[in-house]
Design a protein around this motif. Structure first.
Motif, short mmCIF file in Angstrom:
data_model
loop_
_atom_site.label_atom_id
_atom_site.label_comp_id
_atom_site.label_asym_id
_atom_site.label_seq_id
_atom_site.Cartn_x
_atom_site.Cartn_y
_atom_site.Cartn_z
N LEU A 98 0.29 3.83 -50.49
CA LEU A 98 0.03 4.41 -49.18
C LEU A 98 1.33 4.39 -48.38
N VAL A 99 1.87 5.57 -48.11
CA VAL A 99 3.16 5.68 -47.44
C VAL A 99 2.95 5.97 -45.96
N ASP A 100 3.37 5.02 -45.12
CA ASP A 100 3.32 5.12 -43.66
C ASP A 100 1.92 4.86 -43.10
N GLY A 101 1.88 4.71 -41.76
CA GLY A 101 0.66 4.34 -41.07
C GLY A 101 -0.48 5.32 -41.20
N PRO A 102 -0.26 6.63 -40.99
CA PRO A 102 -1.38 7.57 -41.08
C PRO A 102 -2.12 7.51 -42.41
N ALA A 103 -1.40 7.43 -43.52
CA ALA A 103 -2.06 7.36 -44.83
C ALA A 103 -2.82 6.04 -44.98
N PHE A 109 -9.94 3.52 -42.61
CA PHE A 109 -11.15 4.05 -41.96
C PHE A 109 -12.19 4.46 -43.00
N LYS A 110 -11.73 5.08 -44.08
CA LYS A 110 -12.67 5.52 -45.13
C LYS A 110 -13.36 4.32 -45.77
N ALA A 111 -12.57 3.26 -46.06
CA ALA A 111 -13.16 2.08 -46.69
C ALA A 111 -14.19 1.43 -45.77
N VAL A 112 -13.87 1.35 -44.48
CA VAL A 112 -14.80 0.75 -43.52
C VAL A 112 -16.06 1.59 -43.41
N GLN A 113 -15.91 2.89 -43.33
CA GLN A 113 -17.08 3.78 -43.22
C GLN A 113 -18.00 3.64 -44.42
N ASN A 114 -17.43 3.34 -45.59
CA ASN A 114 -18.24 3.21 -46.81
C ASN A 114 -18.78 1.80 -47.04
N GLU A 132 -7.35 10.42 -36.96
CA GLU A 132 -6.98 11.76 -36.51
C GLU A 132 -8.12 12.48 -35.79
N THR A 133 -9.35 11.98 -35.96
CA THR A 133 -10.48 12.60 -35.27
C THR A 133 -10.76 11.96 -33.92
N GLY A 134 -9.99 10.90 -33.61
CA GLY A 134 -10.20 10.21 -32.34
C GLY A 134 -11.17 9.05 -32.44
N CYS A 135 -11.63 8.74 -33.66
CA CYS A 135 -12.55 7.61 -33.86
C CYS A 135 -11.81 6.29 -33.64
N VAL A 221 1.36 1.75 -32.63
CA VAL A 221 2.66 2.35 -32.92
C VAL A 221 2.62 3.15 -34.22
N TYR A 222 1.71 2.81 -35.12
CA TYR A 222 1.61 3.55 -36.37
C TYR A 222 0.79 4.82 -36.20
N SER A 223 -0.32 4.72 -35.52
CA SER A 223 -1.18 5.89 -35.37
C SER A 223 -0.53 6.93 -34.47
N SER A 224 0.29 6.48 -33.52
CA SER A 224 0.96 7.44 -32.64
C SER A 224 2.23 7.98 -33.26
N GLY A 225 2.77 7.23 -34.26
CA GLY A 225 4.00 7.65 -34.90
C GLY A 225 5.24 7.32 -34.10
N LEU A 226 5.09 6.58 -33.02
CA LEU A 226 6.23 6.27 -32.17
C LEU A 226 6.59 4.81 -32.22
N SER A 227 7.88 4.51 -32.11
CA SER A 227 8.34 3.13 -32.20
C SER A 227 8.46 2.47 -30.85
N GLY A 228 8.57 3.27 -29.80
CA GLY A 228 8.82 2.69 -28.50
C GLY A 228 10.29 2.52 -28.20
N ARG A 229 11.14 2.73 -29.22
CA ARG A 229 12.58 2.67 -29.03
C ARG A 229 13.13 4.07 -29.17
N GLY A 230 14.06 4.44 -28.33
CA GLY A 230 14.60 5.78 -28.35
C GLY A 230 15.94 5.85 -29.05
N GLU A 231 16.24 7.00 -29.66
CA GLU A 231 17.56 7.23 -30.21
C GLU A 231 18.44 7.78 -29.08
N GLU A 232 19.67 8.10 -29.42
CA GLU A 232 20.63 8.52 -28.42
C GLU A 232 20.18 9.78 -27.69
N ASP A 233 19.46 10.66 -28.39
CA ASP A 233 19.02 11.89 -27.75
C ASP A 233 17.75 11.71 -26.94
#
Length: 465
Positions: A98-103, A109-114, A132-135, A221-233
């Motif tokens: 499983l690569v990254d938070g969304p996966a 969620f699927k395991a819990v639902q089952n 992703e459905t807001g659950c 931070v995983y579900s949003s995809g954001l780290s809370g730290r910014g890059e230079e841009d």
């Protein structure tokens, strides 16, 4: 006035903290290897029906060895770990990368639902996430509890410090059994209170048949995809992490770790459930489950890393979020490169712990000069802790390459012995490598004196990171 009253207490807490950390030691892995039985000795391999015969165990390992380029890591590593661990290698498992938070969250969620019987969760950070459905995860857990599925949760007090107490109270009010691991407040402690002790494991077991583990916390931070730290841009970065889902006999080992933590932390008596159902083989993968607990002399995840690195013969590809290695690990990595092993390590280009990043950079010169190739990951906040060796031995877990994880935390790693899974790990590593910049010795040696001083100063605090 309030600050003045607080300072003496802070001084006492820091003094206790310093004493605890200084007393912690790591095992001598070279001595552990020397004391292990000969490599031709029997291996402890279990199946869904119990331990395999010596003949079948040897045949299984021989068949696995034939599937890859010549290497002795399988037998040598397994013999050493068997000598210090009560957790056997188990055959017949299915392992999904499983690569990254969304996966990871989709699988969670699927395991819990089952789920139909119970859900056991052990995590460092516990927040309310959503799919992703807001659950909402908390709503889903409460719904399953109302349906008769018993939910048991262990969360780390320090890691979940910012999560409102009302969040956990809502879970308790809904019937979920909630246990705070080593409460920061000593007045809430059960039994012996330890300041320098955290539960850094990330485990979820559903119905005793499915387990998820790795580096992913239950955090927004995983579900949003954001780290809370910014890059230079000014743009924020996603978190880069890795988990695995395991089905088969190895799930029982994760269950034992969870129940052992619950017992040591003196949690309330768990409601009766079928925590150890009859398990069938779900795949063809050998899996070892290694959990470390402070106070143990064998610190299994540390021995796992150093022993595996020591036995590498062809390739060693590591990704680690907090790389502040001890001398044994540095030597093992350097020695591997010197004997011709292709050693590549992907490290954070940006970290949420700048002190840890700087302290780890102190070791770059020694590693680079020995032939180790180092890379810094771009465009992501690296949080993964993975290693794949000789395209057959892999590990995914919660253990950082630092003294804190090795000596003071409860940690867990899954070790996977399987060529097909290792190939998946290699593909993931290659993708990360394409998003990384190599640290070259010719450039690194010319870094400013101010940076060298910063790195030297930071490494003095290695035992506190």
């Amino acid at each position: 006035m309030e600050k003045a009253k607080f300072l003496p207490l802070l001084f006492v807490l820091l003094s206790i903290f310093t004493l605890v950390v200084r007393c912690a030691t790591l095992p001598n892995v070279s001595e552990t290897i020397r004391q292990a039985p000969t490599t031709d000795g029997p291996l402890q391999i279990a199946s869904a029906k119990g331990p395999l015969s010596l003949k079948r165990s040897k045949a299984l390992m021989k068949r696995l060895k034939r599937s890859v380029k010549a290497t002795d890591i399988l037998q040598r590593y397994s013999t050493v770990i068997e000598s210090v661990s009560e957790s056997p290698l188990t055959k017949g498992n299915k392992v999904t990368l499983l690569v990254d938070g969304p996966a990871t969250y989709a699988a969670m969620f699927k395991a819990v639902q089952n789920a139909t019987d119970h859900i056991n969760i052990e995590t460092f950070i516990m927040e309310d996430i959503e799919d992703e459905t807001g659950c909402k995860f908390a709503d889903l857990l409460l719904k399953k509890q109302q349906e008769g599925v018993q939910v048991n949760l262990i969360y780390d007090s320090a890691g979940s410090y910012t999560t409102p107490a009302s969040f956990f109270q809502r879970l308790r009010d809904g019937g979920i059994q909630v246990l705070e691991f080593n409460p920061i407040n000593p007045l809430k402690a059960r039994g012996k209170w330890r300041l320098a002790k955290s539960d850094h494991r990330k485990i979820m077991i559903v119905d005793g048949k499915v387990a998820l583990t790795g580096g992913v916390n239950i955090s927004r931070v995983y579900s949003s995809g954001l780290s809370g730290r910014g890059e230079e841009d000014g743009e924020q970065m996603r978190w880069r992490d890795t988990d695995v889902q395991i089905e088969g006999p190895a799930v029982a080992e994760f269950q034992r770790l969870f129940l052992g933590t619950w017992q040591r932390q003196e949690g309330a008596t768990l409601f009766p459930r079928n925590y150890f159902p009859d398990l069938k083989e779900e795949g063809n993968t050998l899996v070892g489950v290694l959990g470390s607990t402070p106070g143990e002399n064998n610190r299994l995840t540390f021995i796992m890393y150093v022993a595996a690195i020591t036995f590498a013969e062809n390739s060693l590809h590591m990704t680690n979020a907090y790389f502040v290695p001890d001398r044994q690990t540095v030597k093992a990595l350097a020695d591997a490169a010197k004997r011709g092993v292709e050693v590549k390590i992907i490290l954070p280009g940006t970290s949420d712990s700048l002190l840890a990043q700087s302290a780890g950079e102190y070791f770059y010169s020694e590693l680079l000069k020995s032939g180790v190739k180092l890379y810094k990951r771009r465009n992501a906040l690296l949080h993964a802790k993975t290693l794949v060796i000789d395209t057959v031995w892999s590990t995914v877990g919660s253990t950082n390459m630092d003294f804190w994880s090795f000596s003071s935390n409860d940690e867990v790693n899954a070790v996977v012995l399987n060529r097909e899974f290792a190939v998946e790990m290699e593909k993931m590593f290659t993708r990360d490598l394409a998003e990384s910049d190599e640290v070259r010795w010719e450039e690194w040696r010319k870094r400013p004196l101010s940076l060298k001083i910063k790195q030297w100063f930071s490494h003095l605090f290695a035992r506190w990171l």
